[in-house]
Enzyme design. Structure first.
Site, short mmCIF file in Angstrom:
data_model
loop_
_atom_site.label_atom_id
_atom_site.label_comp_id
_atom_site.label_asym_id
_atom_site.label_seq_id
_atom_site.Cartn_x
_atom_site.Cartn_y
_atom_site.Cartn_z
N GLU A 1 0.84 -1.20 0.00
CA GLU A 1 0.00 0.00 0.00
C GLU A 1 0.88 1.25 0.00
OE1 GLU A 1 -1.06 -0.17 4.77
OE2 GLU A 1 -2.11 -1.50 3.38
N ARG B 1 5.19 19.15 6.74
CA ARG B 1 6.23 18.19 7.13
C ARG B 1 7.46 18.88 7.73
NH1 ARG B 1 8.87 15.27 4.34
NH2 ARG B 1 8.87 13.36 5.60
N CYS C 1 0.94 32.68 12.15
CA CYS C 1 1.37 33.19 13.45
C CYS C 1 1.93 32.03 14.27
CB CYS C 1 0.18 33.85 14.15
SG CYS C 1 0.65 34.75 15.63
#
Length: 419
Positions: free
Chosen positions: A271, A309, A340
């Protein structure tokens, strides 16, 4: 890894026109690259009688990209009801879908059973009694605990929330068999972004040995083993890619040996999500501000809500500046967005060509866990997605979010519970 030269050749000459037409920021995905990776994956396992990739929808849940996977003969690995809906809207049914959820609710089970069902991959032995009706084909996710080591992203298997323990696994199949299951599969996923192919070979050997053990105790044969995802891509320059050819050869040898010993050969499923899509997407953004204080900051019109990431993992994503190779000078900068949050950074103390407002930056390897992990903190809206087609077209495959999308959940029928 730094995007392939063919992808650059297909994209970079046309980026000024694409930016002028669509504006920035956007993710753009490369059809040719995705198809070539799919071809190599199938070729590597061509000598196993039945091999199938179940594309991990969570990596890049865009229907246009999913349609490419489907056209290559891949199924879909889904981990939520919404992902099931996406797969089914493309016409996937039954054993073309594997539903690998965890902490599965009654509503999830009902959705899994709808529309010709799917391969149900149970994450916990207690879920056996919660399945409304045991399907004929059942699979369990196996967690070997301290018998195997994970890697940095997933961590130690014994600390992971996923899977049926080693001591429970035979009993899980015994109970499923007693409830009417007649066909069986076995699944595991122990690593993420793994670049050492031998780890996946060891995982295959582990599952085939477990199949032997379960067969000896319960007399059941297995239709497939699923070694999960986790095939890695080299985000950093200079890192060797996963050797998919050697991985295929060594896993095929394990299957040949299994067939010689047992007289049959289960199918091999996997997968992959990141491996299929990650290197074939980039985030294109424009420099809009330059700030010189204790460091030099290059502000861009994307932020970590489009690619989190680097903020979440400290992950490296290579950056090109369109039309600049550093020959006219470089400097060390942080490339930052407008959230922010101080960790809203795509690069920290990175040496790049000198950047001025208006320059186009290409942040690479955003094809997996980029747009998919987006969010709306600060009311930031996720960018558009484009597909660079093999036919020489660039088309919009998801529009940018708009304020009316953000506010849509505030439109509802008044519901008040009086206590």
């Amino acid at each position: 890894m730094p995007m392939s030269q063919p992808f650059k050749d297909r994209l970079f000459p046309h980026l000024p026109a694409i930016v002028a037409h669509y504006g920035t920021p956007f993710h753009v995905y490369d059809e040719a690259g995705i198809r070539e990776t799919g071809r190599r994956l199938k070729e590597a396992f061509a000598d196993i009688p039945v091999f199938r990739e179940y594309y991990a929808v969570k990596a890049l849940p865009n229907p246009s990209v999913m349609a490419l996977m489907q056209d290559m003969g891949f199924g879909f690995d889904c981990s939520s009801v919404t992902e099931l809906m996406l797969a089914r809207k493309l016409g996937a049914r039954g054993e073309e879908i594997m539903f690998t959820s965890n902490n599965t609710s009654p509503a999830d089970f009902a959705a899994a059973a709808a529309e010709d069902g799917c391969i149900l991959n149970l994450d916990d032995i207690t879920l056996i009694d919660k399945v409304p009706r045991m399907p004929e084909l059942i699979c369990f996710r196996y967690n070997p605990g301290a018998r195997r080591q994970g890697n940095d992203i997933i961590g130690k298997p014994e600390e992971a929330k996923y899977g049926v323990s080693h001591d429970q696994i035979v009993e899980a199949y015994r109970q499923a068999q007693a409830k009417g299951a007649k066909r069986f599969g076995l699944h595991t996923m122990l690593a993420s972004n793994e670049l050492h192919y031998s780890y996946m070979v060891q995982t295959s050997a582990m599952l085939l040995e477990l199949v032997d053990r379960i067969h000896a105790e319960l007399g059941i044969d297995f239709e497939f083993i699923n070694i999960g995802g986790g095939l890695g891509i080299p985000y950093l320059p200079g890192i060797d890619p996963l050797n998919i050819q050697a991985m295929g050869e060594e896993i095929t040898a394990l299957f040949v040996d299994f067939k010689d010993r047992n007289g049959y050969c289960p199918a091999l499923f996997m997968e992959s999500g990141r491996y299929m899509a990650g290197p074939h997407g980039v985030l294109v953004t424009r420099a809009i501000n330059r700030k010189n204080i204790y460091r030099t900051y290059i502000g861009v019109d994307a932020c970590m809500s489009a690619l989190m990431r680097p903020a979440l993992y400290g992950a490296y994503h290579h950056i090109d500046v369109l039309g600049k190779d550093g020959g006219a000078g470089t400097e060390v900068v942080d490339v930052v967005g407008s959230l922010c949050e101080n960790n809203d950074k795509f690069a920290v103390q990175r040496e790049l060509p000198v950047i001025v407002d208006g320059d186009i930056l290409i942040i690479q390897d955003s094809g997996a866990h980029g747009h998919a992990m987006g969010f709306n903190y600060n009311g930031k809206l996720r960018p558009q997605e484009l597909l660079l087609g093999q036919d020489g077209t660039v088309r919009l495959v998801r529009r940018e979010e708009r304020p009316e999308d953000y506010f849509a959940t505030l439109q509802f029928e008044d519901k008040v519970l009086r206590l």
